[in-house]
Design an enzyme around this catalytic site. Sequence first.
Site, PDB file in Angstrom:
ATOM      1  N   TYR A   6       0.812  -1.218   0.000  1.00 38.25           N
ATOM      2  CA  TYR A   6       0.000   0.000   0.000  1.00 38.25           C
ATOM      3  C   TYR A   6       0.852   1.278   0.000  1.00 38.25           C
ATOM      4  O   TYR A   6       0.365   2.352  -0.325  1.00 38.25           O
ATOM      5  CB  TYR A   6      -0.944  -0.020   1.208  1.00 38.25           C
ATOM      6  CG  TYR A   6      -2.108   0.927   1.099  1.00 38.25           C
ATOM      7  CD1 TYR A   6      -3.280   0.544   0.458  1.00 38.25           C
ATOM      8  CD2 TYR A   6      -2.044   2.203   1.644  1.00 38.25           C
ATOM      9  CE1 TYR A   6      -4.354   1.412   0.355  1.00 38.25           C
ATOM     10  CE2 TYR A   6      -3.115   3.076   1.548  1.00 38.25           C
ATOM     11  CZ  TYR A   6      -4.264   2.678   0.902  1.00 38.25           C
ATOM     12  OH  TYR A   6      -5.333   3.536   0.796  1.00 38.25           O
ATOM     13  N   LYS A  11      -1.196 -14.191   3.384  1.00 37.16           N
ATOM     14  CA  LYS A  11      -0.964 -14.972   2.166  1.00 37.16           C
ATOM     15  C   LYS A  11       0.460 -15.523   2.237  1.00 37.16           C
ATOM     16  O   LYS A  11       1.229 -15.449   1.261  1.00 37.16           O
ATOM     17  CB  LYS A  11      -1.189 -14.048   0.943  1.00 37.16           C
ATOM     18  CG  LYS A  11      -1.320 -14.777  -0.380  1.00 37.16           C
ATOM     19  CD  LYS A  11      -2.637 -15.497  -0.548  1.00 37.16           C
ATOM     20  CE  LYS A  11      -2.610 -16.389  -1.775  1.00 37.16           C
ATOM     21  NZ  LYS A  11      -3.793 -17.231  -1.928  1.00 37.16           N
ATOM     22  N   ASP A  16      -7.678 -15.718   1.015  1.00 35.45           N
ATOM     23  CA  ASP A  16      -8.751 -16.073   0.068  1.00 35.45           C
ATOM     24  C   ASP A  16      -9.831 -16.889   0.770  1.00 35.45           C
ATOM     25  O   ASP A  16     -11.029 -16.620   0.626  1.00 35.45           O
ATOM     26  CB  ASP A  16      -8.208 -16.785  -1.183  1.00 35.45           C
ATOM     27  CG  ASP A  16      -7.008 -17.677  -0.936  1.00 35.45           C
ATOM     28  OD1 ASP A  16      -6.506 -17.683   0.202  1.00 35.45           O
ATOM     29  OD2 ASP A  16      -6.578 -18.373  -1.862  1.00 35.45           O
ATOM     30  N   ASP A  18      -7.145  -2.529   3.807  1.00 32.85           N
ATOM     31  CA  ASP A  18      -7.856  -1.550   2.986  1.00 32.85           C
ATOM     32  C   ASP A  18      -9.045  -2.223   2.297  1.00 32.85           C
ATOM     33  O   ASP A  18     -10.173  -1.728   2.334  1.00 32.85           O
ATOM     34  CB  ASP A  18      -6.872  -0.998   1.952  1.00 32.85           C
ATOM     35  CG  ASP A  18      -7.503   0.017   1.033  1.00 32.85           C
ATOM     36  OD1 ASP A  18      -8.074   0.982   1.539  1.00 32.85           O
ATOM     37  OD2 ASP A  18      -7.412  -0.163  -0.202  1.00 32.85           O
TER      38      ASP A  18
END
Length: 335
Positions: A124, A171, A205, A229
């Site tokens: 980000y 992840k 996910d 975010d």
Amino acid sequence: MGRIVGLIRGDGIGPEVTDATTRVIDALGLGIEWDPLPAGARSVDKYDDVLPQRTIDAIKDYKIALKGPVTTPIGMGFKSVNVQLRQRLNLFAAIRPVRNMPGIKTRYDDVDIVVVRENTEGLYSGIENEITEGVVTSLKVVTAKASLRIARAGFAYCRRRKRHKLTVFHKANIMKLSDGLFLDCVRRIHKEEAQDIEYEEMIIDNGCMQLVKDPTRFDVLLLENLYGDVISDLCAGFVGGLGVVPGANIGEDCAVFEAVHGSAPDIAGKNIANPLALIMSGAMMLRHMGEVDAARHLRKCYDQVLENGDPGELTGDLGGTASTDAFADAIIKRI
Ligand code: NAI
């Protein structure tokens, strides 16, 4: 009380929702003085600077600010003011409570999630480079320092607000080093400092699927910057949209309170934006300032409007016909 609070009115719907919010907070009679500070696209027009040093200095001085959303150009132009502000003031933790509100019918009942987002690093940050035409890189920086700090803040939040479980989305199966480091840091803080709080890990996910299947199974979510975010907006969808989700950016020395939503250019200047998310952020700000009773009273008043207000007192996103100003007036009437 006579405290000064920095005020960034922002772009798009920013001035409309900040004006509504300051009117509502002023009605509580706490004697807060607002110092309007430049930032965002309008600041570029006026000062040729998207985030003037004067704004940073003033917030450091007052230690607190209320901020409207600012516009960030897509695919070009200046670096996000939000990224700069959070980095320059070291506002390392974004806290975003997402809960069902009275009177707002949504797909799920009993959603009560708090998103805790690392606010200073990761993808980000937008550290990007064009290697050659047609090839760009984007750098994901993760440090143990920032990861340990946000993990500590997440567990501390759970303890302070009596939340029982913290779930981290990651992840690390793919980004073994960067998300791996983040995850290691969270595990370490849980093991060493927070074994009283239930702890859970999910690959993001799967986490998204579990969220939309049953958001009520989650309590506090801890996320690195970009995931936080995205997931914040997803969670807002559970409880009625971006008009009802507040936020706080907390650092060691100062705090900036702002809604999760952006500058909503599609509805800007029409006096139809919902100011509640920023008003709710204002309630978080009052609590942070030690004005706990005032914060509680403000919450009671806007809950009443949501529960018993007629359509002329609610904005369009909540199924009503009220203008931004009329919604604020309905809250002020209850105050
Ligand atoms: P957005 O949050 O501004 O709008 C998304 C959708 O939600 C739009 O349909 C909008 O009309 C609606 N919406 C947002 N706030 C609302 C409110 N208070 N009442 C009623 N409806 C509302 O997101 P978008 O369109 O992706 O971004 C627009 C600009 O905002 C971009 O420049 C982006 O960079 C910036 N942005 C700034 C943020 C901040 O300053 N904290 C946060 C997110 C985006």
